[in-house]
Scaffold this motif. Structure first.
Motif: not given
Length: 151
Positions: A32, A35-36, A38, A40-41, A87
């Motif tokens: 996951l 896909r997004y 980093k 923001r995670i 992350t």
């Protein structure tokens, strides 16, 4: 926890609740994370850590802390950690680039290990001088300050 429960078994169960999600979710988290964004995670996981810390601070300061509450917080912490650590490690490449990757990894590792040494040491001093609740409160303030300065 040992002071509260007087049971080494319950302390072990608490540790299992914190680290079992890391074992179970890290592989899923890795897919996951790619896909997004980093950053923001990391912002979401750090905000989650802050919320869990505030909850822990409130329940300790109000004196309503129960074993099951700490178990749920540990479980939440483990879930967040299973996303935060991979992350953070993969974000180093984006921050420094491939040319300075070795220096970036070294710096990241140094900061991480320094925090593992300084945090508990400072917490121990605060607990002895004041109380567990004040320790949680001051640590939450420091985390909040670091969160807003870094992001």
């Amino acid at each position: 926890m040992y002071q509260m429960t007087k049971s080494a078994l319950l302390v072990g169960i608490l540790s299992a609740c914190q680290f079992a999600p890391i074992l179970a979710l890290t592989l899923v988290a890795g897919t996951l994370i790619d896909r997004y964004p980093k950053r923001r995670i990391l912002m979401l996981t750090q905000a989650g850590f802050l919320v869990l810390g505030v909850i822990m601070t409130v329940i300790v300061l109000t004196g309503i802390v129960q074993y099951w509450m700490v178990l749920l917080i540990a479980l939440g912490y483990g879930c967040l950690q299973s996303f935060d650590t991979p992350t953070r490690q993969s974000f180093v490449v984006e921050l420094v680039g491939h040319k300075d990757l070795m220096n970036g990894i070294s710096l990241n590792s140094t900061i991480f290990n320094l925090a593992k040494i300084a945090g508990p040491s400072l917490a121990g001093l605060l607990m002895v001088k004041f109380s567990v609740g004040i320790c949680f409160l001051s640590m939450q303030f420091l985390i909040w300050l670091c969160y807003w300065v870094c992001f």
